[in-house]
Write a protein that holds these residues in place. Structure first.
Motif, short mmCIF file in Angstrom:
data_model
loop_
_atom_site.label_atom_id
_atom_site.label_comp_id
_atom_site.label_asym_id
_atom_site.label_seq_id
_atom_site.Cartn_x
_atom_site.Cartn_y
_atom_site.Cartn_z
N VAL A 361 7.48 11.13 4.44
CA VAL A 361 7.03 10.58 5.82
C VAL A 361 6.04 9.61 5.48
O VAL A 361 6.20 8.52 6.30
N HIS A 362 5.03 9.73 4.88
CA HIS A 362 3.81 8.94 4.68
C HIS A 362 4.48 7.50 4.13
O HIS A 362 4.07 6.46 4.69
N LYS A 363 5.30 7.74 3.12
CA LYS A 363 5.94 6.23 2.72
C LYS A 363 6.87 5.55 3.93
O LYS A 363 6.68 4.46 3.87
N ILE A 364 7.64 6.24 4.67
CA ILE A 364 8.30 5.58 5.84
C ILE A 364 7.26 5.08 6.81
O ILE A 364 7.65 3.88 7.34
N VAL A 365 6.40 5.90 7.28
CA VAL A 365 5.34 5.56 8.24
C VAL A 365 4.89 4.30 7.74
O VAL A 365 4.64 3.23 8.61
N ALA A 366 4.21 4.46 6.59
CA ALA A 366 3.58 3.26 6.03
C ALA A 366 4.34 2.06 6.10
O ALA A 366 3.84 0.76 6.31
N HIS A 367 5.65 1.94 5.46
CA HIS A 367 6.81 0.93 5.24
C HIS A 367 6.73 0.21 6.77
O HIS A 367 6.77 -0.96 6.84
N ALA A 368 7.20 1.26 7.56
CA ALA A 368 7.37 0.65 9.24
C ALA A 368 6.05 -0.14 9.54
O ALA A 368 6.27 -1.14 10.13
N ALA A 369 4.95 0.72 9.44
CA ALA A 369 3.63 -0.13 9.97
C ALA A 369 3.26 -1.53 9.37
O ALA A 369 2.96 -2.42 9.80
N SER A 370 3.95 -1.64 8.11
CA SER A 370 3.67 -2.92 7.44
C SER A 370 4.52 -4.02 7.97
O SER A 370 4.32 -5.42 7.77
N LEU A 371 5.62 -3.47 8.76
CA LEU A 371 6.54 -4.55 9.49
C LEU A 371 6.38 -4.42 10.94
O LEU A 371 7.22 -4.74 11.74
N GLN A 372 5.22 -3.93 11.45
CA GLN A 372 4.88 -3.94 12.58
C GLN A 372 5.83 -3.15 13.86
O GLN A 372 6.03 -3.12 14.79
N ILE A 373 6.33 -1.96 12.88
CA ILE A 373 7.05 -0.87 13.72
C ILE A 373 6.29 0.10 13.89
O ILE A 373 5.87 0.85 12.83
N GLU A 374 6.21 0.89 14.92
CA GLU A 374 5.62 2.20 15.02
C GLU A 374 6.78 3.23 15.13
O GLU A 374 7.59 3.31 15.76
N VAL A 375 6.53 4.51 14.29
CA VAL A 375 7.36 5.45 14.13
C VAL A 375 6.84 6.59 15.35
O VAL A 375 5.70 7.04 15.32
N VAL A 376 7.73 7.00 16.00
CA VAL A 376 7.65 8.04 17.11
C VAL A 376 8.41 9.09 16.66
O VAL A 376 9.54 9.03 16.76
N PRO A 377 7.95 10.32 16.25
CA PRO A 377 8.56 11.24 15.87
C PRO A 377 8.99 12.21 16.96
O PRO A 377 8.44 12.39 18.03
N GLU A 378 10.16 12.89 16.88
CA GLU A 378 10.54 13.73 17.94
C GLU A 378 11.10 15.43 17.28
O GLU A 378 11.88 15.31 16.14
N ILE A 379 10.40 16.45 17.75
CA ILE A 379 11.12 17.79 17.34
C ILE A 379 11.56 18.03 18.71
O ILE A 379 11.02 17.96 19.96
N ASP A 380 12.67 18.29 18.75
CA ASP A 380 13.30 18.79 20.23
C ASP A 380 13.29 20.18 20.65
O ASP A 380 13.91 20.89 20.02
N ILE A 381 12.78 20.30 21.60
CA ILE A 381 12.19 21.39 22.12
C ILE A 381 12.20 21.30 23.51
O ILE A 381 12.22 20.40 24.10
N PRO A 382 12.27 22.60 24.32
CA PRO A 382 12.52 24.10 24.03
C PRO A 382 14.03 24.35 23.66
O PRO A 382 14.31 25.18 22.82
N GLY A 383 15.00 23.35 24.06
CA GLY A 383 16.33 23.59 23.53
C GLY A 383 16.69 22.81 22.29
O GLY A 383 15.65 22.66 21.53
N HIS A 384 17.88 22.96 21.84
CA HIS A 384 18.24 22.56 20.51
C HIS A 384 17.45 22.92 19.41
O HIS A 384 17.08 22.11 18.57
#
Length: 639
Positions: A361-384
């Motif tokens: 996750v740290h690797k992916i988030v840092a890579h995205a940030a270097s390209l001006q991309i924000e990573v928005v995480p989703e945990i799907d609750i209360p269903g799913h």
């Protein structure tokens, strides 16, 4: 037995007075041994009802997309022979070749599980028309490779293409680093192509001058072409977008010189149409290795998209390492014949898993940030939440009947119970760890597709309803989501969710971002309620939807048929009155992974519609041109 010892052919045919029609299955024994006392399991999004009518078979069970049948008693399947059976009682008719069995296996009398080869669904009883050409040949009136097309471009084509662009004398370190960042992006996307930028003077190159100009605004840039090139930018994002535009034009002029040129004079003045230009990826139904996620993020950067919405959990799997709950990524990711969760959507005899470690996750988030991309995480609750409840059974109301409700996908009792205090303790710990992993101020909490009768058989939920004066399932959901909103606020985060978060009284709209997915009118209604909105309707922006009505075209169809032309021309803001347009934050495409069993299916369904959404998110309506897009889209990278 070898892995190819059995073959399952499956076909669908219409049935008079039954809109769902029927499946016809034919299992062929390609081994040299007879088998008896076996069971056949398959996974399919075209699900059967609880008591289907079977001819020459016994229905044993269904769990969501998992189905299991047995032949008649004493049946022996001899080598080279076939077992043919029919199943009627489908929830919906099959419409496309991907609506049949996605995987299959046999469980032998010994308990051994044997893989069964299965392929596309065949159509019986009417003509199976071939898929059409989805993208016209295309035509450019201005010979420049730019996608998305800029807000303003007044350019004169040149007769030659620079070998590279080189920094002018005195270029600042940050500008040099930005050039190298886009070089790296280009090299990863086009491994055999010539890099666009050199950091030292080069024969037949052109000098590139940089100038920061905050007055241009966020994400904005201007490029002036003459003997040398001048790039002005409003911020770091604008600088990257300007460099990407230069790299795209060089790439087009080099790889398709009959169509594209590099500018000799003129200018580009550019800024994005929307601040939110997103792409969602569901990694629960199918797991994507870290390198594939990074590759997709690179493609988003090339298309000037700036949000990566990472759908990390669903019924089928929990993919995010939470150190306090290791069982989420041991028990909560395993699907297989003898695992806690049954095979789903392409899984067969072998168990499957996969998750992202916190280092990933740290690797992916840092890579995205270097390209001006924000990573928005989703945990799907209360269903799913089947994967959560399988991994953490203490979150279940033990007094609730185990199959008292089912989700729209057919999962029994799949929602976290708002009346169990341990639920909030668990989520609080999850949010604590997520806060250290994801710099984004937003946490997407799902909130979608909670079945209308969820929790109604839970004594604990009924007691909570009485104590708090809550009205049914959606009153309970609103109660749950309001607590989640406060928990996130205490951790410096704000709520994002699907449009159903507004149900039952919703949550405080202040700062809440909701995604309108069910139909376009929902977005306008949410804005009227005071929510900020991202438009992501399935009817235009869901990339798992089929691109044509032809039987041979793959994909889902519940939201209709979504050809590339419709995705490109759809205007998400069209129905918003002027006073509500500020609440429409932008647009997002969604990649739901039920149908993506291999890379070829992914690329067929995602492209060219992903670039189409990127241009819709960036380019002013009056600057869009379908034929120009059709000419440019084939130059875009794929996974």
């Amino acid at each position: 037995m070898t892995e190819t010892a059995f073959r399952l052919d499956n076909a669908w045919h219409p049935v008079e007075a039954d809109a769902g029609g029927a499946f016809v299955f034919t299992l062929t024994n390609l081994s040299e041994e007879p088998v008896e006392g076996f069971k056949l399991a398959y996974t399919s999004l075209t699900r059967v009802k609880d008591a289907p009518a079977c001819e020459n078979a016994q229905f044993l069970m269904r769990n969501a997309n998992f189905h299991q049948f047995a032949p008649p008693q004493s049946f022996v399947l001899q080598p080279g022979a076939s077992w043919r059976f029919t199943v009627q009682g489908l929830w919906r008719p099959a419409r496309h070749r991907t609506d049949g069995a996605k995987s299959a296996y046999l469980t032998l009398a010994s308990g051994q599980h044997v893989a069964v080869d299965v392929d596309d669904l065949l159509l019986e009883g009417r003509f199976s028309e071939p898929a059409p050409v989805l993208l016209p040949e295309g035509k450019v009136t201005e010979p420049f490779s730019l996608l998305p097309w800029p807000a303003q471009a007044v350019l004169t084509p040149g007769d030659s293409v620079p070998v590279t662009l080189c920094p002018a004398d005195g270029t600042a370190l940050a500008d040099l680093q930005a050039m190298q960042q886009v070089n790296g992006l280009y090299r990863r996307l086009f491994a055999v192509a010539h890099i666009p930028f050199s950091l030292s003077p080069t024969a037949q190159g052109k000098a590139l001058q940089f100038a920061a100009n905050p007055a241009l605004g966020a994400s904005a840039y201007r490029i002036d072409f003459a003997a040398n090139i001048a790039l002005s930018y409003g911020d770091a994002a604008g600088r990257q977008y300007g460099l990407t535009a230069l790299a795209q034009m060089l790439h087009g002029a080099r790889t398709a010189p009959a169509q594209f040129r590099f500018p000799a004079a003129g200018h580009i003045e550019d800024a994005p149409r929307y601040g939110w230009r997103g792409c969602h990826l569901d990694v629960s139904r199918q797991f994507y290795p870290t390198d594939d996620v990074i590759r997709l993020i690179d493609i988003l950067a090339w298309l000037k998209l700036n949000i990566f919405h990472w759908h990390l959990t669903d019924d089928e799997a929990w993919r995010l390492e939470i150190k306090a709950y290791p069982q989420l990524t041991t028990v909560g990711v395993l699907r297989g014949p003898d695992e806690p969760m049954l095979p789903q959507l392409g899984n067969g005899a072998e168990p499957v898993g996969g998750f992202y470690s916190q280092d990933d996750v740290h690797k992916i988030v840092a890579h995205a940030a270097s390209l001006q991309i924000e990573v928005v995480p989703e945990i799907d609750i209360p269903g799913h939440s089947t994967a959560i409840l399988t991994a953490l059974p203490d979150l279940v109301d033990g007094q609730e009947a185990p199959d008292s409700y089912r989700s729209v996908q057919g999962f029994p009792n799949n929602a976290l119970n708002p009346a169990i205090e341990r639920t909030y303790e668990f989520l609080g710990t999850v949010f604590d760890e997520m806060a250290t992993l994801f710099p984004s101020p937003l946490v997407h909490v799902g909130g979608d597709e909670v079945a209308a009768n969820t929790w109604m058989a839970s004594p604990l939920a009924k007691r909570l309803m009485e104590e708090q004066g809550l009205d049914g399932t959606f009153g309970l959901q609103s109660h749950f989501m309001k607590r989640i909103q406060q928990m996130l606020k205490a951790r410096g985060k704000t709520v994002a969710g699907w449009d159903e978060v507004s149900h039952g009284g919703g949550v405080d709209p202040e700062g809440t971002l909701l995604m309108a997915w069910q139909k376009p009118e929902v977005g306008l209604d949410l804005a009227r309620q005071g929510y900020d909105v991202v438009m992501t309707p399935g009817q235009a922006y869901y990339l798992d939807m089929v691109q044509d009505e032809a039987w041979q075209e793959p994909g889902a169809s519940w939201a209709g048929t979504v050809p590339p032309h419709h995705t490109y021309t759809y205007e998400a803001v069209a129905d918003f009155p002027e006073d509500l347009r500020p609440r429409m934050r932008g647009v997002q495409t969604c990649i739901w992974s039920e149908h993506f069993l291999n890379r070829a299916y992914f690329n067929h369904l995602v492209f060219p519609r992903l670039p189409a959404v990127a241009e819709a998110a960036w380019t002013p309506k009056d600057n869009k041109d379908w034929l120009r897009f059709a000419a440019l889209a084939p130059l875009m990278p794929r996974l």
